[in-house]
Design a protein around this motif. Structure first.
Motif, PDB file in Angstrom:
ATOM      1  N   GLN A  62       0.804  17.536 -92.237  1.00 51.19           N
ATOM      2  CA  GLN A  62      -0.528  17.264 -91.708  1.00 51.19           C
ATOM      3  C   GLN A  62      -0.445  16.712 -90.273  1.00 51.19           C
ATOM      4  OE1 GLN A  62      -2.607  14.810 -94.492  1.00 51.19           O
ATOM      5  NE2 GLN A  62      -4.488  15.977 -94.254  1.00 51.19           N
ATOM      6  N   LEU A  63       0.538  15.831 -90.069  1.00 45.94           N
ATOM      7  CA  LEU A  63       0.689  15.259 -88.724  1.00 45.94           C
ATOM      8  C   LEU A  63       1.163  16.318 -87.735  1.00 45.94           C
ATOM      9  CD1 LEU A  63       2.212  11.768 -89.602  1.00 45.94           C
ATOM     10  CD2 LEU A  63      -0.129  12.295 -88.943  1.00 45.94           C
ATOM     11  N   ARG A  64       2.001  17.257 -88.204  1.00 48.23           N
ATOM     12  CA  ARG A  64       2.418  18.366 -87.323  1.00 48.23           C
ATOM     13  C   ARG A  64       1.201  19.173 -86.889  1.00 48.23           C
ATOM     14  NH1 ARG A  64       6.960  19.010 -90.811  1.00 48.23           N
ATOM     15  NH2 ARG A  64       5.989  20.737 -91.937  1.00 48.23           N
ATOM     16  N   THR A  65       0.282  19.408 -87.837  1.00 48.75           N
ATOM     17  CA  THR A  65      -0.941  20.138 -87.505  1.00 48.75           C
ATOM     18  C   THR A  65      -1.737  19.384 -86.451  1.00 48.75           C
ATOM     19  OG1 THR A  65      -1.007  20.984 -89.759  1.00 48.75           O
ATOM     20  CG2 THR A  65      -3.041  21.130 -88.480  1.00 48.75           C
ATOM     21  N   ILE A  66      -1.871  18.075 -86.650  1.00 51.26           N
ATOM     22  CA  ILE A  66      -2.650  17.270 -85.707  1.00 51.26           C
ATOM     23  C   ILE A  66      -2.007  17.299 -84.317  1.00 51.26           C
ATOM     24  CG2 ILE A  66      -3.265  14.875 -85.144  1.00 51.26           C
ATOM     25  CD1 ILE A  66      -3.841  14.485 -88.133  1.00 51.26           C
ATOM     26  N   ILE A  67      -0.672  17.172 -84.278  1.00 44.40           N
ATOM     27  CA  ILE A  67       0.029  17.223 -82.987  1.00 44.40           C
ATOM     28  C   ILE A  67      -0.283  18.540 -82.285  1.00 44.40           C
ATOM     29  CG2 ILE A  67       2.297  17.407 -81.889  1.00 44.40           C
ATOM     30  CD1 ILE A  67       3.347  15.489 -84.058  1.00 44.40           C
ATOM     31  N   ARG A  68      -0.199  19.657 -83.042  1.00 45.30           N
ATOM     32  CA  ARG A  68      -0.421  20.970 -82.434  1.00 45.30           C
ATOM     33  C   ARG A  68      -1.860  21.129 -81.957  1.00 45.30           C
ATOM     34  NH1 ARG A  68       3.976  20.903 -84.928  1.00 45.30           N
ATOM     35  NH2 ARG A  68       5.702  22.282 -84.393  1.00 45.30           N
ATOM     36  N   GLN A  69      -2.803  20.577 -82.741  1.00 42.46           N
ATOM     37  CA  GLN A  69      -4.201  20.649 -82.306  1.00 42.46           C
ATOM     38  C   GLN A  69      -4.391  19.904 -80.985  1.00 42.46           C
ATOM     39  OE1 GLN A  69      -5.966  19.075 -85.835  1.00 42.46           O
ATOM     40  NE2 GLN A  69      -6.367  21.096 -86.740  1.00 42.46           N
ATOM     41  N   HIS A  70      -3.752  18.743 -80.884  1.00 39.89           N
ATOM     42  CA  HIS A  70      -3.877  17.978 -79.641  1.00 39.89           C
ATOM     43  C   HIS A  70      -3.195  18.696 -78.479  1.00 39.89           C
ATOM     44  CE1 HIS A  70      -5.746  14.126 -80.804  1.00 39.89           C
ATOM     45  NE2 HIS A  70      -5.234  14.371 -82.001  1.00 39.89           N
ATOM     46  N   VAL A  71      -2.042  19.337 -78.765  1.00 36.59           N
ATOM     47  CA  VAL A  71      -1.325  20.059 -77.710  1.00 36.59           C
ATOM     48  C   VAL A  71      -2.187  21.207 -77.197  1.00 36.59           C
ATOM     49  CG1 VAL A  71       0.611  21.616 -77.297  1.00 36.59           C
ATOM     50  CG2 VAL A  71       1.012  19.425 -78.401  1.00 36.59           C
ATOM     51  N   VAL A  72      -2.798  21.951 -78.128  1.00 32.85           N
ATOM     52  CA  VAL A  72      -3.650  23.076 -77.731  1.00 32.85           C
ATOM     53  C   VAL A  72      -4.850  22.563 -76.933  1.00 32.85           C
ATOM     54  CG1 VAL A  72      -5.165  24.896 -78.609  1.00 32.85           C
ATOM     55  CG2 VAL A  72      -2.901  24.584 -79.593  1.00 32.85           C
ATOM     56  N   ALA A  73      -5.349  21.383 -77.307  1.00 33.99           N
ATOM     57  CA  ALA A  73      -6.491  20.809 -76.582  1.00 33.99           C
ATOM     58  C   ALA A  73      -6.079  20.302 -75.204  1.00 33.99           C
ATOM     59  CB  ALA A  73      -7.101  19.675 -77.388  1.00 33.99           C
ATOM     60  N   GLY A  74      -4.764  20.312 -74.926  1.00 34.13           N
ATOM     61  CA  GLY A  74      -4.296  19.932 -73.596  1.00 34.13           C
ATOM     62  C   GLY A  74      -4.016  18.447 -73.422  1.00 34.13           C
ATOM     63  N   ASP A  75      -3.949  17.688 -74.524  1.00 37.65           N
ATOM     64  CA  ASP A  75      -3.646  16.255 -74.397  1.00 37.65           C
ATOM     65  C   ASP A  75      -2.197  16.058 -73.949  1.00 37.65           C
ATOM     66  OD1 ASP A  75      -6.144  15.901 -75.302  1.00 37.65           O
ATOM     67  OD2 ASP A  75      -5.610  15.106 -77.282  1.00 37.65           O
ATOM     68  N   SER A  76      -1.963  14.997 -73.193  1.00 37.85           N
ATOM     69  CA  SER A  76      -0.600  14.734 -72.725  1.00 37.85           C
ATOM     70  C   SER A  76       0.266  14.255 -73.892  1.00 37.85           C
ATOM     71  CB  SER A  76      -0.617  13.668 -71.632  1.00 37.85           C
ATOM     72  OG  SER A  76      -0.884  12.414 -72.209  1.00 37.85           O
ATOM     73  N   SER A  77       1.573  14.465 -73.757  1.00 30.29           N
ATOM     74  CA  SER A  77       2.491  14.047 -74.826  1.00 30.29           C
ATOM     75  C   SER A  77       2.360  12.554 -75.072  1.00 30.29           C
ATOM     76  CB  SER A  77       3.929  14.385 -74.437  1.00 30.29           C
ATOM     77  OG  SER A  77       4.053  15.780 -74.264  1.00 30.29           O
ATOM     78  N   LYS A  78       2.169  11.807 -73.992  1.00 29.72           N
ATOM     79  CA  LYS A  78       2.077  10.354 -74.122  1.00 29.72           C
ATOM     80  C   LYS A  78       0.853   9.951 -74.949  1.00 29.72           C
ATOM     81  CE  LYS A  78       2.832   6.216 -71.609  1.00 29.72           C
ATOM     82  NZ  LYS A  78       2.376   5.424 -70.513  1.00 29.72           N
ATOM     83  N   ILE A  80      -0.586  11.682 -77.186  1.00 19.72           N
ATOM     84  CA  ILE A  80      -0.385  12.059 -78.594  1.00 19.72           C
ATOM     85  C   ILE A  80       0.508  11.022 -79.294  1.00 19.72           C
ATOM     86  CG2 ILE A  80       0.483  13.845 -80.153  1.00 19.72           C
ATOM     87  CD1 ILE A  80      -0.203  15.895 -77.973  1.00 19.72           C
ATOM     88  N   MET A  81       1.534  10.558 -78.559  1.00 21.13           N
ATOM     89  CA  MET A  81       2.386   9.503 -79.133  1.00 21.13           C
ATOM     90  C   MET A  81       1.553   8.240 -79.384  1.00 21.13           C
ATOM     91  SD  MET A  81       5.564  10.721 -79.097  1.00 21.13           S
ATOM     92  CE  MET A  81       7.055  10.278 -78.313  1.00 21.13           C
ATOM     93  N   ASN A  82       0.675   7.913 -78.414  1.00 24.10           N
ATOM     94  CA  ASN A  82      -0.169   6.732 -78.569  1.00 24.10           C
ATOM     95  C   ASN A  82      -1.080   6.849 -79.789  1.00 24.10           C
ATOM     96  OD1 ASN A  82       0.847   5.295 -76.465  1.00 24.10           O
ATOM     97  ND2 ASN A  82      -0.680   5.992 -74.989  1.00 24.10           N
ATOM     98  N   TYR A  83      -1.580   8.057 -80.013  1.00 25.81           N
ATOM     99  CA  TYR A  83      -2.418   8.319 -81.183  1.00 25.81           C
ATOM    100  C   TYR A  83      -1.672   7.907 -82.457  1.00 25.81           C
ATOM    101  CZ  TYR A  83      -4.762  11.336 -84.678  1.00 25.81           C
ATOM    102  OH  TYR A  83      -5.402  11.822 -85.787  1.00 25.81           O
ATOM    103  N   MET A  84      -0.398   8.274 -82.525  1.00 27.58           N
ATOM    104  CA  MET A  84       0.401   7.960 -83.717  1.00 27.58           C
ATOM    105  C   MET A  84       0.706   6.458 -83.797  1.00 27.58           C
ATOM    106  SD  MET A  84       0.821  10.719 -85.366  1.00 27.58           S
ATOM    107  CE  MET A  84       0.467  12.443 -85.075  1.00 27.58           C
ATOM    108  N   VAL A  85       1.040   5.859 -82.654  1.00 27.70           N
ATOM    109  CA  VAL A  85       1.387   4.432 -82.652  1.00 27.70           C
ATOM    110  C   VAL A  85       0.169   3.593 -83.053  1.00 27.70           C
ATOM    111  CG1 VAL A  85       2.078   2.499 -81.186  1.00 27.70           C
ATOM    112  CG2 VAL A  85       3.268   4.676 -81.009  1.00 27.70           C
ATOM    113  N   GLN A  86      -1.008   3.989 -82.586  1.00 28.17           N
ATOM    114  CA  GLN A  86      -2.228   3.272 -82.953  1.00 28.17           C
ATOM    115  C   GLN A  86      -2.421   3.241 -84.466  1.00 28.17           C
ATOM    116  OE1 GLN A  86      -5.640   5.006 -81.103  1.00 28.17           O
ATOM    117  NE2 GLN A  86      -5.130   4.098 -79.119  1.00 28.17           N
ATOM    118  N   ARG A  87      -2.040   4.317 -85.127  1.00 30.08           N
ATOM    119  CA  ARG A  87      -2.275   4.408 -86.572  1.00 30.08           C
ATOM    120  C   ARG A  87      -1.134   3.818 -87.395  1.00 30.08           C
ATOM    121  NH1 ARG A  87      -5.158   7.467 -83.863  1.00 30.08           N
ATOM    122  NH2 ARG A  87      -7.174   8.266 -84.571  1.00 30.08           N
ATOM    123  N   TYR A  88       0.093   4.064 -86.958  1.00 25.69           N
ATOM    124  CA  TYR A  88       1.222   3.703 -87.819  1.00 25.69           C
ATOM    125  C   TYR A  88       2.112   2.598 -87.237  1.00 25.69           C
ATOM    126  CZ  TYR A  88      -0.150   7.860 -90.356  1.00 25.69           C
ATOM    127  OH  TYR A  88      -0.868   8.781 -91.055  1.00 25.69           O
ATOM    128  N   GLY A  89       1.808   2.139 -86.029  1.00 31.16           N
ATOM    129  CA  GLY A  89       2.628   1.089 -85.432  1.00 31.16           C
ATOM    130  C   GLY A  89       3.856   1.661 -84.741  1.00 31.16           C
TER     131      GLY A  89
END
Lengths: 147, 185
Positions: A62-78, A80-89
């Protein structure tokens, strides 16, 4: 000439023609490479020593899907990492950032080297003094023993 | 070799080994006493309100959104669970016991099928005042849920004070939950 123009007009389409679908998201090879790069730096929280990219857990998928959706939307890698850190620390990052909680971890090799030099210095300084020369009686006894 | 240096050369490695052994001993002892779980993660949600969400009800019960959690009249629990999860089954009697003491527990069924969920509730009892369904699991990701069951303690200001991943046991309830209930009462 018109034929050439027609072919040239199709060239940009080539980039789009070469798309692939991974984890339910269609993206270009370059986008997929970026998604894989991000996913391989993130820890799967279900099986904690695997990356999200390498894990077969449902949550990782599921997280791989979310990463790919963000990549396609043009979000920066940073971001996307922040998105994960906000949720999981910060534990979600396989490479922990340098911060108050982790400085000792990063400093440990240098502390080890310094301690090593200190130990080495102690050993060198404490080289045993040469023993006192043998007395005549001792020398005679040694000769006797070594005969 | 001077006595001080001799003592240092012998004493420093010995002290390091003793300190390391002591550390491992404490970790192992606390693990045995269920006081420490090396796999447990601190939740980034602690000290914050849950992220925005709005989930439909499940099993004929009322669902809820983050705005419903803004100011509960007394501290409460939000319990993530699923009918397919074995620890959730083990946890069910504890939740029933807690609900009987008057503790408000709201449930969120994680990636569950309505039929299985109804079955689970009718077999194990219903400790929940409200029950929502997160069929996609996307709200769970926003909460930072990484497995079921997970239990969140929400105080009267609607702020998450504690998260427990895993089935609630007697030890966890008496050792952590009860003191929290007193502290935030």
């Amino acid at each position: 000439m018109r034929k050439l123009l027609f072919v040239l007009a199709l060239v940009p389409a080539l980039a789009y023609a070469q798309t692939l679908t991974r984890d339910g998201v269609t993206l270009t090879p370059a986008q997929e490479a970026r998604a894989e790069d991000i996913g391989s730096q993130l820890r799967c929280l279900v099986c904690q020593n695997e990356s999200i990219e390498g894990s077969s857990a449902d949550l990782a998928k599921q997280l791989r899907t979310i990463i790919r959706q963000h990549v396609v939307a043009g979000d920066s890698s940073k971001s996307i990492m922040n998105y994960m850190v906000q949720r999981y620390g910060i534990f979600v990052l396989l490479k922990p950032p340098f911060m108050r909680l982790t400085w000792a971890l990063y400093a440990s090799p240098f502390i080890g080297i310094i301690l090593g030099f200190f130990g080495f210095w102690l050993m060198r300084r404490t080289k045993a003094e040469a023993p006192a020369p043998l007395t005549d009686a001792d020398a005679r006894r040694l000769d006797e023993l070594l005969k | 070799m001077s006595p001080l240096r001799r003592r240092l050369l012998f004493g420093i490695p010995l002290a390091l080994a003793v300190a390391g052994g002591e550390g491992f001993y404490i970790i192992l002892r606390r693990m045995q006493e269920n006081d420490y779980d090396p796999h447990a993660l601190p939740s980034p949600l602690i000290g914050k309100r849950p992220p925005a969400f709005n989930l439909p009800g499940a099993d004929g019960m009322q669902g809820f959104s983050n705005t419903d959690l803004l100011a509960p009249p007394k501290p409460m629990l939000v319990n993530w669970f699923a009918s397919w999860c074995v620890p959730c089954l083990q946890e069910a009697p504890m939740l029933m016991k807690l609900a009987k003491t008057g503790l408000e527990i709201w449930g969120i069924a994680y990636q569950d099928h309505p039929k299985d969920l109804a079955n689970f509730i009718s077999t194990n009892g219903n400790p929940y005042t409200r029950l929502a369904a997160d069929a996609s699991g996307l709200t769970a990701i926003n909460w930072g849920v990484y497995g079921v069951p997970e239990t969140y303690f929400i105080d009267k200001q609607g702020i998450v004070r504690w998260r427990y991943a895993g089935a609630l046991t007697d030890d966890v309830v008496s050792g952590t939950l009860q003191p929290l209930l007193q502290k935030y009462a």
